[in-house]
Every structure is written in C-alpha cells, then in structure tokens.
Design a protein around this motif. Structure first.
Motif, PDB file in Angstrom:
ATOM      1  N   UNK A  86       0.830  -1.200   0.000  1.00 19.23           N
ATOM      2  CA  UNK A  86       0.000   0.000   0.000  1.00 19.23           C
ATOM      3  C   UNK A  86       0.871   1.259   0.000  1.00 19.23           C
ATOM      4  N   UNK A  87       1.951   1.235   0.763  1.00 19.78           N
ATOM      5  CA  UNK A  87       2.817   2.407   0.829  1.00 19.78           C
ATOM      6  C   UNK A  87       3.425   2.706  -0.537  1.00 19.78           C
ATOM      7  N   UNK A  88       3.879   1.679  -1.235  1.00 17.77           N
ATOM      8  CA  UNK A  88       4.499   1.883  -2.546  1.00 17.77           C
ATOM      9  C   UNK A  88       3.511   2.441  -3.562  1.00 17.77           C
ATOM     10  N   UNK A  89       2.253   2.072  -3.434  1.00 17.39           N
ATOM     11  CA  UNK A  89       1.257   2.541  -4.394  1.00 17.39           C
ATOM     12  C   UNK A  89       0.569   3.830  -4.006  1.00 17.39           C
ATOM     13  N   UNK A 124       6.686   0.047 -15.805  1.00 17.37           N
ATOM     14  CA  UNK A 124       6.680   1.133 -16.784  1.00 17.37           C
ATOM     15  C   UNK A 124       6.377   2.475 -16.133  1.00 17.37           C
ATOM     16  N   UNK A 125       5.657   2.429 -15.031  1.00 15.39           N
ATOM     17  CA  UNK A 125       5.461   3.622 -14.211  1.00 15.39           C
ATOM     18  C   UNK A 125       5.907   3.292 -12.791  1.00 15.39           C
ATOM     19  N   UNK A 126       6.850   4.075 -12.319  1.00 14.84           N
ATOM     20  CA  UNK A 126       7.347   3.959 -10.946  1.00 14.84           C
ATOM     21  C   UNK A 126       6.764   5.124 -10.154  1.00 14.84           C
ATOM     22  N   UNK A 127       5.990   4.871  -9.112  1.00 14.59           N
ATOM     23  CA  UNK A 127       5.391   5.970  -8.345  1.00 14.59           C
ATOM     24  C   UNK A 127       6.454   6.853  -7.704  1.00 14.59           C
ATOM     25  N   UNK A 128       6.106   8.108  -7.443  1.00 16.09           N
ATOM     26  CA  UNK A 128       7.031   8.967  -6.705  1.00 16.09           C
ATOM     27  C   UNK A 128       7.356   8.368  -5.344  1.00 16.09           C
ATOM     28  N   UNK A 129       8.565   8.588  -4.843  1.00 13.60           N
ATOM     29  CA  UNK A 129       8.913   8.080  -3.509  1.00 13.60           C
ATOM     30  C   UNK A 129       7.981   8.636  -2.443  1.00 13.60           C
ATOM     31  N   UNK A 130       7.631   7.779  -1.481  1.00  8.80           N
ATOM     32  CA  UNK A 130       6.763   8.185  -0.373  1.00  8.80           C
ATOM     33  C   UNK A 130       7.597   8.424   0.883  1.00  8.80           C
ATOM     34  N   UNK A 131       7.281   9.491   1.590  1.00 10.35           N
ATOM     35  CA  UNK A 131       7.883   9.722   2.906  1.00 10.35           C
ATOM     36  C   UNK A 131       6.763   9.769   3.939  1.00 10.35           C
ATOM     37  N   UNK A 132       6.799   8.833   4.881  1.00 14.88           N
ATOM     38  CA  UNK A 132       5.739   8.728   5.878  1.00 14.88           C
ATOM     39  C   UNK A 132       5.902   9.800   6.947  1.00 14.88           C
TER      40      UNK A 132
END
Length: 356
Positions: free
Chosen positions: A124-127, A318-326
């Motif tokens: 979930x975090x990655x998406x 093909x699409x890498x989500x932007x990095x998440x910072x919790x």
C-alpha cells in the motif's frame, strides 16, 4: 459497517485540521468504499485548507489520494470490483463537495472511473503516491495537448509517430516524474530539468536529457543544444512560477521554433492558473484542470484507470510511483504534512500518512 470512521476535518478555512468521527459513507452505484491504508498529501490540499478553494462549506473533509482495501461495492461497480480488492484511487470530493468522497478519513468513497487495482507486488505504501499524479499526467497529454487517446475511434490529433521532444520543466516533482513516464510510454522523447541529485532517477524513468535548472538561462541553452535540429514543440511546466520558470519555458519553445524553422506552433501546458501573467506571442498556452476527468474527459479516466492500464504499467515497472515519505501520527499527522508542504521543503517525494 460497525467500524469507526475517523476523519481529519477542516473546521474553518485557514484553521488546522481536527480529528473527529463521521458516519461511514455509502458508495453509489459506480463507486467503491475503501478502507484507507495510506493517504497522500498534495499541494492542492494546502490551497484548499488555507484559501477555501473547492470547499463549499465547513466543516469539511479534504484529500484525494487514497490506497487501501475495498470494503463496499456499488451495484454497477460489482462487475469490476469485489470486497477485499486492493486498490489505488482518486476520490472525487474535490469536484462533488461530498465529504464521503474525500481521502482524509478511515473510510472513503471513490468512483470506479479513477480507481485501479494495486498489483500484487506492490505494498500500500508503494502505491500510495501514484493516483492523483497519474490522473494529472493523463489530463496534461490528452486534454492539455489535445492528443487522441490510443485506440479511440476519432483520432482528431493522433499521437505522433516520430518520437517528438516533450520538455518537462521540473521533472523531479511528483507530477513531473509521472508525466515523463507516461510520455515515454506514449512515444515521446523526453527532456527535463531538475536539481542534479535527481539526474540518475529521472534518466531511469525515461528522460533522454536532464539539465540542471539552477541557472535557468544556461538550462535553456543546454536544452536547445541537446535538441540540435529537432524542434522542441511541446512543453509542460510542472512548477509554474511566473518569474522563475514560465518565461524560460517560453524562451525554449520560441528559440527552438526559430532555430529549426518549425512550422508547428509551440504548445505550453501549465498546471496552475496564472491569470496575471502576460504570455508571449507565437505559442499556445493551456491551463489544465484535472477535475475534468469526471466530466467532459471521462475518456481519460477510462484509459488510465478503468482499462487496467495503470495496474499493468505499475506491475511491469513502466510507471514507478514517486517516492513516499511517511509522516508519523496517522490521520493526526496530516497537519504536520500540510505544514511541510506550505514551507516548500518537499522535493522529489510525496508526503503520506498511514491510516491502517
């Protein structure tokens, strides 16, 4: 549903969010009810909080990015989704004003038009950071530049087959990075600007040329040199600063048109309203409003989300989500995240809070 729906609510325009309890919303026929696992914070959320933009009345729940598990399905949505599906979605409360259709709460309703299944290989975090920016990137290309959606019956402006250059000024940000990737998928050659620390990441995402924008005049010349005799006709300003970015993007387009004797009118798409700016002659400029995905550009929602394209692009890398910072604190951490966005200290990542 017996579980409590905790929500971060805006008590009044300009005030800090407060935690409260609201009824669990009910999905409509074409909606799903999502138990939020992670919700992301977008710059527009700060604008809504501080200035009341798209806040018809208070108290008001805000937020658009949600990732979680489907726990309720509308009658029409049942042909696509079932309870237990893991999804990413853009809630449409920004357009409808409905508190139940906002993401800053434990349970949120989202339309299937802007909902996609989360691949099994994603947490979930990655998406959590991809849905709003994928929507925006789609609107940029198909509404801003008016390109026809692949496979559409009416191809008024087909995607070009000669890999034209599309410039993304500000490629390290969330909208910029996903626009780079969608443009690459659709057959464009992508040039972009960013701070040097983002060069390697943006090249991996598909940018052919990455130029440091700290010296904007030098960046213009480097981009023109990299293009050579290839015209730079299409440009997206993902930062939208009337002093520090827009004039330089205009300069690139106009200088490129002159140097290459291009007969095509250059096109600039921007994602913020700049009503006071005096635009240069010789190019078109288009402001895009992503909420059109739920009205006159529902076809973009169909192509990005409901078709399964976003799910496939994520699964295939093909699409890498932007990095998440919790930001810690769950829904109680949202105000801290909004304060950080207000301070302008967020670059190359999206702030998120974990709800469940």
């Amino acid at each position: 549903m017996s579980e409590t729906n905790t929500a971060a609510i805006l008590p009044a325009v300009g005030k800090d969010l407060e935690l409260t309890t609201l009824p669990v919303p009910t999905p409509g026929p074409n909606d799903v009810l999502i138990r939020t696992a992670v919700t992301a914070v977008n710059p527009i959320d700060h604008v809504r909080q501080m200035f009341g933009f798209q806040v018809p009345a208070v108290p008001k729940v805000i937020g658009s990015d949600t990732t979680g598990t489907v726990v309720g399905v509308g009658a029409e949505a049942a042909s696509t989704y079932k309870v237990g599906d893991r999804v990413v979605a853009v809630t449409d409360g920004f357009a409808t004003g409905d508190n139940g259709h906002e993401s800053y709460q434990t349970f949120a309703v989202a339309p299937t038009l802007t909902t996609a299944k989360l691949p099994d290989n994603f947490t979930f975090l990655e998406g959590s950071t991809v849905s709003v920016v994928a929507m925006t990137a789609g609107i940029i290309i198909f509404e801003g530049f008016k390109f026809s959606i692949p496979g559409a019956q009416e191809q008024s402006k087909p995607l070009p087959s000669n890999k034209p250059i599309l410039l993304v000024w500000g490629g390290a940000g969330s909208v910029g990075s996903v626009t780079i990737q969608l443009a690459r998928i659709l057959g464009f050659t992508v040039f972009t600007t960013a701070s040097p620390r983002h060069n390697e990441r943006l090249q991996k995402l598909g940018a052919e040329v990455v130029v440091d924008y700290s010296d904007a005049d030098a960046a213009v010349e480097k981009l023109l040199a990299a293009a050579g005799d290839r015209p730079i006709v299409y440009a997206v300003d993902a930062i939208n600063d009337a002093k520090n970015t827009i004039p330089f993007v205009e300069s690139i387009l106009l200088k490129s048109a002159a140097a290459t004797a291009s007969s095509t009118t250059p096109e600039l798409v921007h994602v913020k309203m700049l009503s006071e700016y005096k635009w240069k002659d010789g190019l078109t400029h288009t402001f895009i409003n992503s909420t059109s995905i739920w009205t006159e550009r529902r076809d973009v929602g169909e192509y990005i989300f409901r078709s399964g394209n976003l799910t496939s692009w994520l699964a295939e890398g093909k699409i890498v989500p932007p990095p998440a910072r919790v930001v810690p604190g769950g829904l109680g951490g949202l105000q801290s995240a909004l304060n950080q966005i207000k301070g302008g200290g967020v670059s190359g990542e999206k702030l998120v809070v974990e709800v469940a």
